[in-house]
Design a protein around this motif. Structure first.
Motif, PDB file in Angstrom:
ATOM      1  N   SER A 106       6.282   7.744  -3.617  1.00  0.00           N
ATOM      2  CA  SER A 106       5.370   8.751  -3.257  1.00  0.00           C
ATOM      3  C   SER A 106       5.863   9.313  -1.926  1.00  0.00           C
ATOM      4  CB  SER A 106       3.932   8.400  -3.263  1.00  0.00           C
ATOM      5  OG  SER A 106       3.643   7.380  -2.200  1.00  0.00           O
ATOM      6  N   THR A 107       5.306  10.539  -1.671  1.00  0.00           N
ATOM      7  CA  THR A 107       5.707  10.885  -0.144  1.00  0.00           C
ATOM      8  C   THR A 107       5.539   9.846   0.877  1.00  0.00           C
ATOM      9  OG1 THR A 107       5.570  13.085  -0.954  1.00  0.00           O
ATOM     10  CG2 THR A 107       5.644  12.665   1.653  1.00  0.00           C
ATOM     11  N   ILE A 108       4.232   9.344   0.691  1.00  0.00           N
ATOM     12  CA  ILE A 108       3.682   8.542   1.801  1.00  0.00           C
ATOM     13  C   ILE A 108       4.274   7.133   1.872  1.00  0.00           C
ATOM     14  CG2 ILE A 108       1.591   7.206   2.323  1.00  0.00           C
ATOM     15  CD1 ILE A 108      -0.176   9.451   1.101  1.00  0.00           C
ATOM     16  N   GLU A 109       4.492   6.674   0.465  1.00  0.00           N
ATOM     17  CA  GLU A 109       5.399   5.382   0.473  1.00  0.00           C
ATOM     18  C   GLU A 109       6.650   5.559   1.303  1.00  0.00           C
ATOM     19  OE1 GLU A 109       3.799   3.007  -3.243  1.00  0.00           O
ATOM     20  OE2 GLU A 109       5.430   4.709  -3.680  1.00  0.00           O
ATOM     21  N   GLN A 133      -1.065  -2.404  -2.892  1.00  0.00           N
ATOM     22  CA  GLN A 133      -2.176  -2.855  -3.786  1.00  0.00           C
ATOM     23  C   GLN A 133      -2.670  -1.979  -4.878  1.00  0.00           C
ATOM     24  OE1 GLN A 133      -3.009  -2.374  -0.663  1.00  0.00           O
ATOM     25  NE2 GLN A 133      -4.885  -0.988  -1.275  1.00  0.00           N
ATOM     26  N   ARG A 134      -3.067  -2.507  -6.010  1.00  0.00           N
ATOM     27  CA  ARG A 134      -3.695  -1.705  -7.199  1.00  0.00           C
ATOM     28  C   ARG A 134      -5.088  -1.111  -6.721  1.00  0.00           C
ATOM     29  NH1 ARG A 134      -5.129  -4.811 -11.147  1.00  0.00           N
ATOM     30  NH2 ARG A 134      -5.229  -6.548 -10.344  1.00  0.00           N
ATOM     31  N   TYR A 135      -5.404  -0.044  -7.188  1.00  0.00           N
ATOM     32  CA  TYR A 135      -6.669   0.634  -6.640  1.00  0.00           C
ATOM     33  C   TYR A 135      -7.967  -0.486  -7.029  1.00  0.00           C
ATOM     34  CZ  TYR A 135     -10.387   4.122  -6.314  1.00  0.00           C
ATOM     35  OH  TYR A 135     -11.229   4.859  -5.885  1.00  0.00           O
ATOM     36  N   GLU A 136      -7.635  -0.875  -8.317  1.00  0.00           N
ATOM     37  CA  GLU A 136      -8.780  -1.748  -8.966  1.00  0.00           C
ATOM     38  C   GLU A 136      -8.910  -3.156  -8.537  1.00  0.00           C
ATOM     39  OE1 GLU A 136      -5.200  -1.751 -12.036  1.00  0.00           O
ATOM     40  OE2 GLU A 136      -6.286  -0.374 -10.519  1.00  0.00           O
ATOM     41  N   VAL A 148     -12.012  -5.869   0.501  1.00  0.00           N
ATOM     42  CA  VAL A 148     -11.193  -5.070   1.295  1.00  0.00           C
ATOM     43  C   VAL A 148     -10.935  -3.660   0.427  1.00  0.00           C
ATOM     44  CG1 VAL A 148     -10.572  -6.375   2.959  1.00  0.00           C
ATOM     45  CG2 VAL A 148      -9.149  -6.214   1.089  1.00  0.00           C
ATOM     46  N   ASN A 149     -10.522  -3.969  -0.893  1.00  0.00           N
ATOM     47  CA  ASN A 149     -10.113  -2.701  -2.008  1.00  0.00           C
ATOM     48  C   ASN A 149     -11.542  -2.137  -2.196  1.00  0.00           C
ATOM     49  OD1 ASN A 149      -8.065  -4.810  -2.338  1.00  0.00           O
ATOM     50  ND2 ASN A 149      -7.264  -2.956  -3.191  1.00  0.00           N
ATOM     51  N   GLU A 150     -12.798  -2.829  -2.371  1.00  0.00           N
ATOM     52  CA  GLU A 150     -14.038  -2.153  -2.787  1.00  0.00           C
ATOM     53  C   GLU A 150     -14.314  -1.378  -1.824  1.00  0.00           C
ATOM     54  OE1 GLU A 150     -17.268  -1.208  -4.964  1.00  0.00           O
ATOM     55  OE2 GLU A 150     -15.418  -2.070  -5.553  1.00  0.00           O
ATOM     56  N   ILE A 151     -14.202  -1.734  -0.437  1.00  0.00           N
ATOM     57  CA  ILE A 151     -14.570  -0.909   0.501  1.00  0.00           C
ATOM     58  C   ILE A 151     -13.907   0.403   0.552  1.00  0.00           C
ATOM     59  CG2 ILE A 151     -14.322  -0.510   3.194  1.00  0.00           C
ATOM     60  CD1 ILE A 151     -15.012  -3.568   3.382  1.00  0.00           C
ATOM     61  N   LEU A 152     -12.404   0.352   0.129  1.00  0.00           N
ATOM     62  CA  LEU A 152     -11.638   1.411  -0.043  1.00  0.00           C
ATOM     63  C   LEU A 152     -12.279   2.274  -0.984  1.00  0.00           C
ATOM     64  CD1 LEU A 152      -8.801   2.972   0.444  1.00  0.00           C
ATOM     65  CD2 LEU A 152      -7.816   1.463  -1.260  1.00  0.00           C
ATOM     66  N   ARG A 153     -12.504   1.709  -2.201  1.00  0.00           N
ATOM     67  CA  ARG A 153     -13.206   2.448  -3.433  1.00  0.00           C
ATOM     68  C   ARG A 153     -14.469   2.987  -3.205  1.00  0.00           C
ATOM     69  NH1 ARG A 153     -10.807  -2.105  -6.165  1.00  0.00           N
ATOM     70  NH2 ARG A 153     -12.884  -3.362  -5.815  1.00  0.00           N
ATOM     71  N   HIS A 175      -6.287   4.575   6.357  1.00  0.00           N
ATOM     72  CA  HIS A 175      -5.925   6.136   6.338  1.00  0.00           C
ATOM     73  C   HIS A 175      -4.815   6.218   5.530  1.00  0.00           C
ATOM     74  CE1 HIS A 175      -4.546  10.173   7.759  1.00  0.00           C
ATOM     75  NE2 HIS A 175      -3.353   9.747   7.516  1.00  0.00           N
ATOM     76  N   VAL A 176      -3.833   5.511   5.348  1.00  0.00           N
ATOM     77  CA  VAL A 176      -2.699   5.460   4.360  1.00  0.00           C
ATOM     78  C   VAL A 176      -3.455   5.426   2.869  1.00  0.00           C
ATOM     79  CG1 VAL A 176      -0.677   4.190   3.432  1.00  0.00           C
ATOM     80  CG2 VAL A 176      -0.990   4.772   6.125  1.00  0.00           C
ATOM     81  N   ASP A 177      -4.124   4.467   2.657  1.00  0.00           N
ATOM     82  CA  ASP A 177      -4.700   4.262   1.289  1.00  0.00           C
ATOM     83  C   ASP A 177      -5.470   5.253   0.867  1.00  0.00           C
ATOM     84  OD1 ASP A 177      -3.139   2.284   0.469  1.00  0.00           O
ATOM     85  OD2 ASP A 177      -4.531   0.497   0.707  1.00  0.00           O
ATOM     86  N   ILE A 178      -6.241   5.843   1.874  1.00  0.00           N
ATOM     87  CA  ILE A 178      -7.309   6.802   1.291  1.00  0.00           C
ATOM     88  C   ILE A 178      -6.446   8.081   0.946  1.00  0.00           C
ATOM     89  CG2 ILE A 178      -8.952   8.606   2.465  1.00  0.00           C
ATOM     90  CD1 ILE A 178     -10.104   6.085   4.084  1.00  0.00           C
ATOM     91  N   ALA A 179      -5.516   8.514   1.841  1.00  0.00           N
ATOM     92  CA  ALA A 179      -4.695   9.580   1.337  1.00  0.00           C
ATOM     93  C   ALA A 179      -3.920   9.389   0.098  1.00  0.00           C
ATOM     94  CB  ALA A 179      -3.514   9.869   2.548  1.00  0.00           C
ATOM     95  N   ARG A 180      -3.438   8.018  -0.096  1.00  0.00           N
ATOM     96  CA  ARG A 180      -2.549   7.623  -1.123  1.00  0.00           C
ATOM     97  C   ARG A 180      -3.505   7.668  -2.346  1.00  0.00           C
ATOM     98  NH1 ARG A 180      -0.487   2.724  -3.829  1.00  0.00           N
ATOM     99  NH2 ARG A 180      -2.346   1.384  -2.546  1.00  0.00           N
TER     100      ARG A 180
END
Length: 343
Positions: A4-7, A210-213, A218-223, A335-340
């Motif tokens: 992806s562009t971000i990666e 990391q996978r979204y799920e 820390v991933n649940e906070i992101l979700r 910021h990176v993962d929210i955008a991703r």
């Protein structure tokens, strides 16, 4: 390789900042746990470094399902997926071994404690034997800050010499005890047989790969931020942790691999991210989605697979002496993962 562009932007920035390409040029790397968070990050770093720096590094990626090639791999990428447990048959003389394979997940650890412990120990024994076949092979073992156990002091600063207490009569201890046993085997192999082994103890690794799920808080906070939903916590959120950006973790891994002392362990963390889970959630919610909140449910028991309260800050002086520094703060990681994931 498809990125992806971000990666691509993030990886390129780190590849250009460091000079690992000089040591990896024309080398062969054996990577275990190739499809996990760390394994994916290493794979994408090495393959993009081949593209940018023309390093011609060949990667042998050990995985339980080698026939399932990730969709980001393209024809011509210098990578070979090989069966887990048969590394010596497919990669007989690697220059470097990066051992990142290990069972993960609290529920798995609680349900299969013997398998968790044995998988860790059997894996490192097999790779140490492979390491002994070629004099110059360097093996790096990916351990964990969990080897420090449960220090009695509140928020102690732990160095690599700190000896942590781990309850051998608790099923969840299968993971840190397995890691400790593997560290001993690496250290003993370096001292007794003069093998080139190094150990790294990273804190919680997060961001970009990391996978979204992924079933981590820390991933649940992101979700919650991405899906605009409240965070429902089954614990009191008082466990206090540091976090390390995935690319900072990979640069630390490469630094220890290339510059570390044989038989030695190195902490890898970012003390500036030291927060309780609830404070972490509050901070990133306020930054990225102030409308959501934390809802506390019945506190989980230790038997549910949650570790007791832990408050550890790792002293990274030893790793920093090799020239490493973390670069990404909490805001950048999220910021990176929210955008991703919003894309």
């Amino acid at each position: 390789m498809r990125l992806s562009t971000i990666e691509r932007e993030e990886l390129t920035k780190y590849i250009e900042t460091h000079s690992f390409d000089r040591d990896f040029k024309g080398k062969t790397i054996l990577l275990t746990g190739a499809k996990g968070l760390v394994g994916t990050a290493i794979t994408k770093w090495i393959l993009l470094q081949n593209e940018i720096k023309k390093t011609d590094t060949v990667l042998y990626a050990s995985t339980r399902n080698p026939e399932q090639v990730p969709d980001y791999i393209e024809a011509g990428d210098q990578i070979h997926y090989i069966p887990h447990g048969k590394e010596a048959e497919y990669c007989k003389a690697p220059d470097y071994i990066l051992h990142a394979a290990s069972p993960t997940g609290n529920q798995y650890h609680m349900q299969y404690p013997l398998e968790t412990f044995r998988t860790n120990v059997d894996g490192i024994e097999r790779l140490l034997d492979l390491c002994s076949q070629k004099k110059d092979t360097v093996l790096l073992y990916l351990s964990s800050e969990e080897v420090y156990g449960l220090p009695k002091d509140d928020a102690p600063l732990v160095t690599e010499e700190t000896v942590g207490a781990i309850d051998s009569l608790h099923l969840r201890s299968c993971y840190p005890l397995g890691k400790k046993a593997c560290e001993f085997l690496c250290h003993a192999a370096a001292k007794e047989y003069h093998l080139n082994t190094r150990i790294i103890r990273p804190t919680v690794i997060h961001g970009l790969f990391q996978r979204y799920e992924e079933p981590r808080v820390v991933n649940e906070i992101l979700r919650c931020i991405v899906e605009n939903k409240d965070l429902h916590m089954k614990s009191d959120g008082l466990t206090k942790k540091c976090m390390l950006y995935s690319l900072d973790a990979i640069s630390a891994i490469f630094t220890v691999l290339l510059k570390g002392e044989n038989g030695e362990a190195y902490n890898a963390s970012n003390p500036d991210t030291f927060l309780t889970v609830r404070d972490l959630a509050d901070r990133v919610f306020q930054k990225f989605n102030p409308s959501i909140k934390i809802v506390f449910e019945n506190a989980a028991k230790q038997s549910d697979g949650f570790l007791p309260h832990r408050s550890i800050v790792q002293d990274c002086t030893k790793l920093k002496a090799l020239g490493w520094e973390p670069k990404a703060d909490l805001e950048h990681i999220y910021h990176v993962d929210i955008a991703r994931f919003k894309k």
